[in-house]
Write an enzyme that holds these catalytic residues in place. Structure first.
Site, PDB file in Angstrom:
ATOM      1  N   SER A  62       0.951  -1.222   0.005  1.00  0.00           N
ATOM      2  CA  SER A  62      -0.045   0.015   0.064  1.00  0.00           C
ATOM      3  C   SER A  62       0.730   1.302  -0.048  1.00  0.00           C
ATOM      4  O   SER A  62       1.759   1.545  -0.868  1.00  0.00           O
ATOM      5  CB  SER A  62      -0.986  -0.139   1.003  1.00  0.00           C
ATOM      6  N   ASP A  96      -9.520  -4.757  -5.002  1.00  0.00           N
ATOM      7  CA  ASP A  96      -9.005  -3.932  -4.079  1.00  0.00           C
ATOM      8  C   ASP A  96     -10.104  -2.934  -3.721  1.00  0.00           C
ATOM      9  O   ASP A  96     -10.832  -2.544  -4.523  1.00  0.00           O
ATOM     10  CB  ASP A  96      -8.043  -2.852  -4.778  1.00  0.00           C
ATOM     11  N   HIS A 110      -7.530  -5.680  -0.936  1.00  0.00           N
ATOM     12  CA  HIS A 110      -6.297  -4.954  -0.490  1.00  0.00           C
ATOM     13  C   HIS A 110      -5.328  -5.210   0.550  1.00  0.00           C
ATOM     14  O   HIS A 110      -3.954  -5.643   0.317  1.00  0.00           O
ATOM     15  CB  HIS A 110      -6.844  -3.460  -0.142  1.00  0.00           C
TER      16      HIS A 110
END
Length: 345
Positions: free
Chosen positions: A137, A220, A254
């Site tokens: 991320s 995601d 995610h």
């Protein structure tokens, strides 16, 4: 009279040119950012603080390419990597370091960039080898801030691998409204279209001599749209790899893309084991039959207890006016530092 008429025509032409669409875009366009080759500023974070944030393991003189593990927004390296990637790299005899950012990586990403710069320089000095950076991320995105504004570290980095990286921000953070609601600095900065994102991607997204592998998932729910993870410009070697193009049934979103996904593991491993970024045609599909990457037992809750402790902070990432990390709640995005601009402040 002619002079007056001519003057009025010139004035009218000027007004019309300012109102024309092209001129309006130029007036509202990006400021002049620092040249790509301008030396970076002196680090503002004390050296002792930067040293304390870096934790290294293994023999710097041996093993595969050294790796810096860079955490995602809302988590520490322990929560992000101790139960997965650290186990993998320890088993490989690979020298690796982790960097702990202020406020669970919720603070100003410009400050986080300084931690990355220091980590790169320190690891390069210790190993004498160009390093790889693996990040989840924000951890896959903020090393690019270091590479963009401190050009000296580019020669010390061989590879940047982002797992669901927020390279162009996310459209998910609509609750952060300037002057109306408060959010932590890193959340403001990761909004799509933020001043930070414009500066990060100014000039070039990638640099010659560095391989960039960006792993992203169609599922995601944080980096939205998921193609925000991809990179396209600059002279670096780039691979943007969707996990579903490797394992069509990969179910992970995610958080689990950067911590559990066997497809992600296969892509990252391919990038690390070969010159250049990951190659879709070369990635080992046998991992698609597994539930998780090595080191992780999905049926043993003890194996991923660290991430359970991180759940409150993880949830707060998308919530305005909430913080569990000690990071300040502010009403707007932090101002860009002077070094970002060609003319300074």
């Amino acid at each position: 009279m002619r002079r007056i008429t001519l003057g009025l025509l010139v004035l009218l032409g000027l007004v019309l040119s300012l109102l024309a669409p092209g001129a309006a875009r130029a007036d509202a366009g990006d400021p002049a950012y620092a040249p790509l080759d301008r030396p970076g500023p002196t680090l503002s974070v004390p050296a002792a603080t930067l040293d304390a944030a870096l934790s290294c393991h293994g023999d710097p003189a041996t093993g595969p390419r050294p790796i810096l593990l860079n955490p995602a927004t809302s988590v520490t390296p322990v929560e992000n990597y101790s139960w997965n990637w650290e186990r993998v790299f320890a088993a490989q005899g690979r020298y690796y370091c982790t960097v702990t950012m202020p406020f669970h990586t919720f603070g100003d990403i410009q400050v986080a960039g300084e931690y990355v710069v220091h980590a790169i320089r320190t690891m390069y000095a210790a190993t004498g080898r160009r390093i790889a950076i693996l990040g989840h991320s924000q951890g896959g995105m903020n090393p690019r801030w270091a590479l963009r504004f401190w050009p000296d570290v580019r020669a010390q980095v061989a590879e940047v691998i982002g797992m669901a990286p927020s390279n162009h921000g996310t459209a998910l953070l609509g609750g952060c409204i300037p002057g109306l609601t408060t959010c932590v600095p890193a959340v403001w900065q990761q909004k799509a279209g933020s001043a930070f994102m414009k500066a990060l991607n100014s000039g070039a997204e990638t640099f010659a001599g560095i391989d960039y592998t960006n792993v992203y998932t169609s599922l995601d729910e944080v980096v939205v749209p998921h193609v925000s993870s991809t990179l396209t410009t600059g002279d670096g070697a780039i691979a943007n790899v969707r996990v579903q193009d490797v394992c069509p049934l990969d179910p992970y979103e995610h958080v689990l893309t950067g911590t559990v996904s066997p497809a992600t593991y296969a892509i990252v491993t391919d990038a690390l084991d070969h010159d250049g970024p990951a190659d879709l045609a070369r990635i080992d599909r046998s991992w698609c039959s597994r539930l998780s990457m090595p080191g992780v037992d999905p049926l043993d809750v003890r194996s991923y207890t660290p991430v359970l402790f991180a759940l409150p902070s993880l949830v707060s990432t998308v919530l305005p006016m909430v913080t569990f990390s000690g990071a300040p709640l502010v009403r707007r995005e932090p101002a860009l530092r002077c070094y970002v601009y060609a003319a300074g402040c």
